[in-house]
Design a protein around this motif. Sequence first.
Motif, mmCIF file in Angstrom:
data_model
loop_
_atom_site.group_PDB
_atom_site.id
_atom_site.type_symbol
_atom_site.label_atom_id
_atom_site.label_comp_id
_atom_site.label_asym_id
_atom_site.label_seq_id
_atom_site.Cartn_x
_atom_site.Cartn_y
_atom_site.Cartn_z
ATOM 1 N N PHE A 102 -14.537 8.010 8.438
ATOM 2 C CA PHE A 102 -14.043 7.837 7.104
ATOM 3 C C PHE A 102 -14.811 5.524 7.679
ATOM 4 O O PHE A 102 -14.667 5.186 8.986
ATOM 5 C CB PHE A 102 -13.289 7.592 6.789
ATOM 6 N N THR A 103 -15.445 5.654 6.791
ATOM 7 C CA THR A 103 -16.184 4.146 6.814
ATOM 8 C C THR A 103 -15.311 3.028 5.829
ATOM 9 O O THR A 103 -15.417 2.992 4.904
ATOM 10 C CB THR A 103 -17.678 4.060 6.397
ATOM 11 N N PRO A 104 -15.004 2.159 6.580
ATOM 12 C CA PRO A 104 -14.538 0.615 5.444
ATOM 13 C C PRO A 104 -15.519 0.270 4.807
ATOM 14 O O PRO A 104 -16.801 -0.295 5.463
ATOM 15 C CB PRO A 104 -14.064 -0.031 6.962
ATOM 16 N N CYS A 105 -15.015 0.336 3.705
ATOM 17 C CA CYS A 105 -16.319 0.362 2.532
ATOM 18 C C CYS A 105 -16.135 -1.713 1.984
ATOM 19 O O CYS A 105 -17.047 -1.845 1.579
ATOM 20 C CB CYS A 105 -16.929 0.793 1.788
ATOM 21 N N GLY A 106 -14.834 -2.041 1.517
ATOM 22 C CA GLY A 106 -15.401 -2.840 1.308
ATOM 23 C C GLY A 106 -12.878 -3.039 0.777
ATOM 24 O O GLY A 106 -11.869 -2.191 1.271
ATOM 25 N N ILE A 107 -13.012 -4.287 -0.363
ATOM 26 C CA ILE A 107 -11.261 -4.170 -1.090
ATOM 27 C C ILE A 107 -11.465 -3.681 -2.015
ATOM 28 O O ILE A 107 -12.283 -4.349 -2.778
ATOM 29 C CB ILE A 107 -10.970 -5.060 -0.781
ATOM 30 N N ILE A 108 -10.670 -2.255 -2.379
ATOM 31 C CA ILE A 108 -10.483 -2.800 -4.023
ATOM 32 C C ILE A 108 -8.394 -3.101 -4.037
ATOM 33 O O ILE A 108 -7.855 -3.626 -3.214
ATOM 34 C CB ILE A 108 -10.907 -0.906 -4.367
ATOM 35 N N TYR A 109 -8.683 -3.095 -5.569
ATOM 36 C CA TYR A 109 -7.012 -3.441 -5.927
ATOM 37 C C TYR A 109 -5.995 -2.211 -6.249
ATOM 38 O O TYR A 109 -7.137 -1.716 -7.631
ATOM 39 C CB TYR A 109 -7.619 -4.082 -6.901
ATOM 40 N N VAL A 110 -4.902 -1.710 -6.178
ATOM 41 C CA VAL A 110 -4.655 -0.493 -7.217
ATOM 42 C C VAL A 110 -3.855 -0.760 -7.911
ATOM 43 O O VAL A 110 -4.086 -2.576 -8.244
ATOM 44 C CB VAL A 110 -3.195 0.037 -5.665
ATOM 45 N N ALA A 111 -3.138 -0.636 -8.346
ATOM 46 C CA ALA A 111 -2.755 -0.524 -10.330
ATOM 47 C C ALA A 111 -1.884 -2.074 -10.006
ATOM 48 O O ALA A 111 -1.745 -2.519 -11.188
ATOM 49 C CB ALA A 111 -1.991 0.271 -10.790
ATOM 50 N N ASN A 112 -1.031 -2.188 -8.901
ATOM 51 C CA ASN A 112 0.434 -3.317 -8.865
ATOM 52 C C ASN A 112 -0.614 -4.616 -8.923
ATOM 53 O O ASN A 112 -0.163 -5.742 -8.441
ATOM 54 C CB ASN A 112 1.389 -3.285 -8.057
ATOM 55 N N GLY A 113 -2.071 -4.228 -8.895
ATOM 56 C CA GLY A 113 -3.014 -5.533 -8.220
ATOM 57 C C GLY A 113 -3.031 -6.135 -6.735
ATOM 58 O O GLY A 113 -3.393 -6.967 -6.456
ATOM 59 N N THR A 114 -2.553 -4.973 -6.200
ATOM 60 C CA THR A 114 -2.214 -5.661 -4.162
ATOM 61 C C THR A 114 -3.715 -5.116 -3.859
ATOM 62 O O THR A 114 -4.264 -3.575 -4.249
ATOM 63 C CB THR A 114 -1.375 -5.205 -3.606
ATOM 64 N N PRO A 115 -4.142 -5.468 -2.666
ATOM 65 C CA PRO A 115 -5.473 -5.257 -1.986
ATOM 66 C C PRO A 115 -5.313 -3.812 -1.438
ATOM 67 O O PRO A 115 -4.076 -4.145 -0.264
ATOM 68 C CB PRO A 115 -6.007 -6.456 -1.630
#
Length: 162
Positions: free
Chosen positions: A141-154
């Motif tokens: 797996f390649t790290p691609c960036g930052i997403i945010y889950v439903a509770n707003g945490t990265p």
Amino acid sequence: MNIRKATPVDLNRLMEIFDAARRFMAKTGNPNQWINGYPQRELIADEISRGDCYVCENKEGKAIGTFCFVPSPDPNYARIENGAWLNDEPYHVIHRIASDGSEKGIFQACVNWCALHDSNLRADTHADNKVMQHLLEKNGFTPCGIIYVANGTPRIAYQRVI
């Protein structure tokens, strides 16, 4: 190791596995990812009813691990910061992978199974979850960036394309 769809009969055992995984994460420097009882029983029951939750069984047929394998689109993955996805093709997400700690190789077995069902896989994990980051990268797996889950945490977002 056998991997099969979870059924409602598995729910109590899956919650025990998530409890063990929370303890392991806290012990290995990741006490903040699965907090306040996450994943909740209702969430797992819903994923079982949708057919997205799976059980990993040992040779004796005992449930020792679990994960969710969810088809795209995942609304949390619609926006990615500090990077980009490797492609925009349909994908499956591996969510909530957990083990009771009784046997090694659960992660590898899950990823191998998922790769048989989709060549475009995504996952995410907390910045403190060094164990999961290592396992993801070790498995292509390649790290691609930052997403945010439903509770707003990265979360660090990963993708593997075969």
